[in-house]
Scaffold this motif. Structure first.
Motif, PDB file in Angstrom:
ATOM      1  N   VAL A   1       0.812  -1.212   0.000  1.00  0.00           N
ATOM      2  CA  VAL A   1       0.000   0.000   0.000  1.00  0.00           C
ATOM      3  C   VAL A   1       0.851   1.271   0.000  1.00  0.00           C
ATOM      4  CG1 VAL A   1      -0.240   0.272   2.518  1.00  0.00           C
ATOM      5  CG2 VAL A   1      -2.122   0.942   1.013  1.00  0.00           C
ATOM      6  N   GLY A   2       2.035   1.219   0.645  1.00  0.00           N
ATOM      7  CA  GLY A   2       2.888   2.406   0.691  1.00  0.00           C
ATOM      8  C   GLY A   2       3.387   2.827  -0.674  1.00  0.00           C
ATOM      9  N   ALA A   3       3.809   1.857  -1.481  1.00  0.00           N
ATOM     10  CA  ALA A   3       4.324   2.176  -2.813  1.00  0.00           C
ATOM     11  C   ALA A   3       3.243   2.810  -3.689  1.00  0.00           C
ATOM     12  CB  ALA A   3       4.880   0.917  -3.469  1.00  0.00           C
ATOM     13  N   ILE A   4       2.018   2.279  -3.608  1.00  0.00           N
ATOM     14  CA  ILE A   4       0.923   2.839  -4.403  1.00  0.00           C
ATOM     15  C   ILE A   4       0.560   4.231  -3.912  1.00  0.00           C
ATOM     16  CG2 ILE A   4      -1.504   2.550  -5.028  1.00  0.00           C
ATOM     17  CD1 ILE A   4      -1.047  -0.460  -4.970  1.00  0.00           C
ATOM     18  N   ALA A   5       0.494   4.416  -2.581  1.00  0.00           N
ATOM     19  CA  ALA A   5       0.182   5.733  -2.033  1.00  0.00           C
ATOM     20  C   ALA A   5       1.213   6.768  -2.472  1.00  0.00           C
ATOM     21  CB  ALA A   5       0.116   5.663  -0.507  1.00  0.00           C
ATOM     22  N   SER A   6       2.478   6.375  -2.558  1.00  0.00           N
ATOM     23  CA  SER A   6       3.516   7.324  -2.974  1.00  0.00           C
ATOM     24  C   SER A   6       3.321   7.753  -4.424  1.00  0.00           C
ATOM     25  CB  SER A   6       4.904   6.712  -2.775  1.00  0.00           C
ATOM     26  OG  SER A   6       5.170   5.692  -3.720  1.00  0.00           O
ATOM     27  N   ARG A   7       2.879   6.833  -5.266  1.00  0.00           N
ATOM     28  CA  ARG A   7       2.637   7.191  -6.670  1.00  0.00           C
ATOM     29  C   ARG A   7       1.423   8.105  -6.800  1.00  0.00           C
ATOM     30  NH1 ARG A   7       4.255   1.676  -7.395  1.00  0.00           N
ATOM     31  NH2 ARG A   7       2.105   0.937  -7.613  1.00  0.00           N
ATOM     32  N   LEU A   8       0.382   7.836  -6.019  1.00  0.00           N
ATOM     33  CA  LEU A   8      -0.787   8.714  -6.038  1.00  0.00           C
ATOM     34  C   LEU A   8      -0.421  10.117  -5.557  1.00  0.00           C
ATOM     35  CD1 LEU A   8      -3.512   6.306  -4.575  1.00  0.00           C
ATOM     36  CD2 LEU A   8      -3.176   6.954  -6.973  1.00  0.00           C
ATOM     37  N   ALA A   9       0.397  10.183  -4.505  1.00  0.00           N
ATOM     38  CA  ALA A   9       0.810  11.492  -3.989  1.00  0.00           C
ATOM     39  C   ALA A   9       1.633  12.244  -5.019  1.00  0.00           C
ATOM     40  CB  ALA A   9       1.612  11.305  -2.698  1.00  0.00           C
ATOM     41  N   GLU A  10       2.494  11.551  -5.744  1.00  0.00           N
ATOM     42  CA  GLU A  10       3.327  12.206  -6.753  1.00  0.00           C
ATOM     43  C   GLU A  10       2.467  12.833  -7.847  1.00  0.00           C
ATOM     44  OE1 GLU A  10       7.100  11.137  -9.708  1.00  0.00           O
ATOM     45  OE2 GLU A  10       5.801   9.546  -8.936  1.00  0.00           O
ATOM     46  N   GLU A  11       1.375  12.152  -8.203  1.00  0.00           N
ATOM     47  CA  GLU A  11       0.490  12.655  -9.247  1.00  0.00           C
ATOM     48  C   GLU A  11      -0.297  13.879  -8.795  1.00  0.00           C
ATOM     49  OE1 GLU A  11      -1.990   9.370 -10.117  1.00  0.00           O
ATOM     50  OE2 GLU A  11      -0.391   8.133 -11.006  1.00  0.00           O
ATOM     51  N   ARG A  12      -0.727  13.884  -7.526  1.00  0.00           N
ATOM     52  CA  ARG A  12      -1.676  14.896  -7.070  1.00  0.00           C
ATOM     53  C   ARG A  12      -1.042  16.005  -6.238  1.00  0.00           C
ATOM     54  NH1 ARG A  12      -6.030  10.260  -5.184  1.00  0.00           N
ATOM     55  NH2 ARG A  12      -6.115   9.239  -7.241  1.00  0.00           N
ATOM     56  N   ALA A  13       0.055  15.711  -5.606  1.00  0.00           N
ATOM     57  CA  ALA A  13       0.717  16.699  -4.733  1.00  0.00           C
ATOM     58  C   ALA A  13       2.220  16.466  -4.817  1.00  0.00           C
ATOM     59  CB  ALA A  13       0.210  16.566  -3.304  1.00  0.00           C
ATOM     60  N   PRO A  14       2.859  16.860  -5.914  1.00  0.00           N
ATOM     61  CA  PRO A  14       4.279  16.537  -6.132  1.00  0.00           C
ATOM     62  C   PRO A  14       5.218  17.089  -5.078  1.00  0.00           C
ATOM     63  CG  PRO A  14       3.474  18.109  -7.770  1.00  0.00           C
ATOM     64  CD  PRO A  14       2.280  17.603  -7.052  1.00  0.00           C
ATOM     65  N   GLY A  15       4.787  18.109  -4.332  1.00  0.00           N
ATOM     66  CA  GLY A  15       5.644  18.665  -3.283  1.00  0.00           C
ATOM     67  C   GLY A  15       5.531  17.928  -1.962  1.00  0.00           C
ATOM     68  N   VAL A  16       4.516  17.086  -1.816  1.00  0.00           N
ATOM     69  CA  VAL A  16       4.316  16.318  -0.580  1.00  0.00           C
ATOM     70  C   VAL A  16       5.302  15.159  -0.541  1.00  0.00           C
ATOM     71  CG1 VAL A  16       2.737  14.716   0.572  1.00  0.00           C
ATOM     72  CG2 VAL A  16       1.919  16.947  -0.178  1.00  0.00           C
ATOM     73  N   ARG A  17       5.828  14.902   0.653  1.00  0.00           N
ATOM     74  CA  ARG A  17       6.770  13.798   0.812  1.00  0.00           C
ATOM     75  C   ARG A  17       6.224  12.813   1.833  1.00  0.00           C
ATOM     76  NH1 ARG A  17      12.961  15.003   2.244  1.00  0.00           N
ATOM     77  NH2 ARG A  17      12.025  15.914   4.125  1.00  0.00           N
ATOM     78  N   LEU A  18       6.369  11.521   1.528  1.00  0.00           N
ATOM     79  CA  LEU A  18       6.013  10.459   2.459  1.00  0.00           C
ATOM     80  C   LEU A  18       7.291   9.866   3.028  1.00  0.00           C
ATOM     81  CD1 LEU A  18       3.198   8.604   0.464  1.00  0.00           C
ATOM     82  CD2 LEU A  18       2.934  10.388   2.181  1.00  0.00           C
ATOM     83  N   ARG A  19       7.389   9.851   4.348  1.00  0.00           N
ATOM     84  CA  ARG A  19       8.549   9.248   5.018  1.00  0.00           C
ATOM     85  C   ARG A  19       8.077   7.958   5.692  1.00  0.00           C
ATOM     86  NH1 ARG A  19      13.547  10.908   6.998  1.00  0.00           N
ATOM     87  NH2 ARG A  19      13.110  13.039   6.321  1.00  0.00           N
ATOM     88  N   PHE A  20       8.623   6.822   5.265  1.00  0.00           N
ATOM     89  CA  PHE A  20       8.234   5.532   5.816  1.00  0.00           C
ATOM     90  C   PHE A  20       9.285   5.072   6.823  1.00  0.00           C
ATOM     91  CE2 PHE A  20       6.027   5.637   1.712  1.00  0.00           C
ATOM     92  CZ  PHE A  20       4.736   5.351   2.121  1.00  0.00           C
ATOM     93  N   LEU A  21       8.832   4.790   8.037  1.00  0.00           N
ATOM     94  CA  LEU A  21       9.706   4.437   9.155  1.00  0.00           C
ATOM     95  C   LEU A  21       9.413   3.008   9.602  1.00  0.00           C
ATOM     96  CD1 LEU A  21       8.965   7.705  11.165  1.00  0.00           C
ATOM     97  CD2 LEU A  21      10.954   7.315   9.706  1.00  0.00           C
ATOM     98  N   LEU A  22      10.428   2.151   9.614  1.00  0.00           N
ATOM     99  CA  LEU A  22      10.222   0.782  10.057  1.00  0.00           C
ATOM    100  C   LEU A  22       9.876   0.755  11.543  1.00  0.00           C
ATOM    101  CD1 LEU A  22      13.088  -1.116   8.214  1.00  0.00           C
ATOM    102  CD2 LEU A  22      10.629  -1.505   7.922  1.00  0.00           C
ATOM    103  N   HIS A  23       8.781   0.102  11.878  1.00  0.00           N
ATOM    104  CA  HIS A  23       8.442  -0.026  13.293  1.00  0.00           C
ATOM    105  C   HIS A  23       9.221  -1.182  13.916  1.00  0.00           C
ATOM    106  CE1 HIS A  23       6.161  -3.605  12.494  1.00  0.00           C
ATOM    107  NE2 HIS A  23       5.128  -2.993  11.931  1.00  0.00           N
ATOM    108  N   THR A  24       9.258  -1.183  15.230  1.00  0.00           N
ATOM    109  CA  THR A  24       9.850  -2.257  16.017  1.00  0.00           C
ATOM    110  C   THR A  24       8.821  -2.664  17.059  1.00  0.00           C
ATOM    111  OG1 THR A  24      10.784  -0.725  17.648  1.00  0.00           O
ATOM    112  CG2 THR A  24      12.159  -1.259  15.720  1.00  0.00           C
ATOM    113  N   PRO A  25       8.998  -3.809  17.703  1.00  0.00           N
ATOM    114  CA  PRO A  25       8.050  -4.179  18.761  1.00  0.00           C
ATOM    115  C   PRO A  25       7.889  -3.099  19.823  1.00  0.00           C
ATOM    116  CG  PRO A  25       9.395  -6.076  18.176  1.00  0.00           C
ATOM    117  CD  PRO A  25       9.956  -4.912  17.407  1.00  0.00           C
ATOM    118  N   SER A  26       8.982  -2.424  20.194  1.00  0.00           N
ATOM    119  CA  SER A  26       8.879  -1.396  21.231  1.00  0.00           C
ATOM    120  C   SER A  26       8.084  -0.189  20.734  1.00  0.00           C
ATOM    121  CB  SER A  26      10.270  -0.951  21.684  1.00  0.00           C
ATOM    122  OG  SER A  26      11.012  -0.405  20.610  1.00  0.00           O
ATOM    123  N   ILE A  27       8.202   0.133  19.448  1.00  0.00           N
ATOM    124  CA  ILE A  27       7.435   1.251  18.878  1.00  0.00           C
ATOM    125  C   ILE A  27       5.946   0.900  18.868  1.00  0.00           C
ATOM    126  CG2 ILE A  27       6.937   2.466  16.714  1.00  0.00           C
ATOM    127  CD1 ILE A  27       9.964   2.528  16.217  1.00  0.00           C
TER     128      ILE A  27
END
Length: 318
Positions: free
Chosen positions: A115-141
């Motif tokens: 879902v993240g990869a698709i959301a990034s492509r949609l954002a690029e089409e509609r809001a090219p200045g918006v950035r998505l930062r994906f952060l790996l979670h851990t059990p503690s997070i």
């Protein structure tokens, strides 16, 4: 009432200096990061030391270390800065196509490549200045999700580990097993094979586990895990050319099989489907920019669902 006069006397610019100093652990590097002179930042450090009555940074040989107080402050400082940034970036009218906002999302590699990869492509089409930062979670997070989601925009994770937080369901998925291409296992695992083979498991701890692995254990099968991973994409590399069994989400099967060395087989029981969702802190619910992001991921989730193979594991493997 006692906190308000104290806060009004503080120079909140010191928060920026504090964050840089705690991150870099060096006046020189922090000054370079903030594009300030070293004397100016040294003056800020002196004010911070007086305020906290603590040295914050102490020399150890040729480097500096954080004091115990500074270590505790490091977590709160980054959260406070992120909250302040969100306050001052808020706008009465928000135009996605003109925005340069960054949205930060916790999740696993499974959520990111689907879902993240698709959301990034949609954002690029509609809001090219918006950035998505994906952060790996851990059990503690995940265990501290309420706190973490105050300064992040969301977490992509199936139902189960989280509750009592706002969420948007994205797509459903199923579990399958991976075996080596040359394995003698047929198209469907047997209970005997599950008990006899070693396993590659993911997130295997008291507070972090996959629903499928838990169901296998509830069936009374003692899984001997030769490998435990805190991610999903490497699973086929630890299954190929071995007699191991891996558990993987159905939507990842096509890319894993295309890489070669493994094939997908059915489990000998009906596993509970995964319901993947985007979770966020209640403080973000009324934010129109956040609502736009949620809609973006909801649309991406529908696209992941539509792209899921309706065929058999053999079809997906082919």
């Amino acid at each position: 009432m006692t906190d308000r006069p104290l806060l009004s006397r503080l120079d909140l610019n010191l928060l920026v200096s504090l964050d840089a100093l705690l991150t870099e652990r060096s006046v020189t590097r922090a000054a370079e990061q903030l594009r300030l002179s070293q004397p100016a930042l040294s003056a800020s450090l002196a004010r911070l030391r007086r305020h906290f009555d603590d040295p914050l940074l102490v020399r150890r040989g040729n480097s500096y270390e954080l004091t115990a107080l500074a270590t505790r402050l490091a977590v709160h400082t980054s959260t406070a800065l992120e909250s302040a940034r969100r306050v001052f970036e808020s706008q009465t009218a928000w135009v996605p196509a003109q925005s340069e906002r960054e949205f930060s999302i916790y999740g696993s590699d499974y959520g990111f490549v689907t879902v993240g990869a698709i959301a990034s492509r949609l954002a690029e089409e509609r809001a090219p200045g918006v950035r998505l930062r994906f952060l790996l979670h851990t059990p503690s997070i995940v265990e501290d999700a309420v706190t973490k989601l105050r300064s992040a925009d969301g977490m992509i994770i199936p139902h189960g580990p989280l509750s009592d937080l706002p969420h948007q369901d994205l797509w459903n998925d199923d579990w399958m097993a991976l075996v080596a291409e040359e394995s003698a296992v047929g198209e469907v695992l047997t209970m005997e094979e599950m008990a006899a083979h070693p396993w590659v498991l993911t997130y295997q701890s008291r507070s972090s586990f996959t629903s499928a692995a838990r169901e296998v254990q509830q069936l009374g099968i003692d899984t001997h895990a030769e490998v435990v991973l805190e991610s999903f994409l490497p699973v086929p590399h630890f299954v190929a050319e071995t007699d191991r069994i891996g558990l993987i989400q159905a939507s990842l099967v096509p890319r894993m099989v295309r890489a070669g060395g493994v094939r997908a087989v059915r489990l000998p029981f009906e596993s509970t489907p995964l319901v993947n969702a985007l979770w966020w802190h209640p403080a973000h619910t009324a934010d129109p920019e956040h609502a736009w992001m949620r809609d973006l991921f909801a649309e991406a989730g529908r696209m992941v669902h539509a792209a899921a193979s309706p065929g058999t594991p053999g079809d997906a493997a082919g």
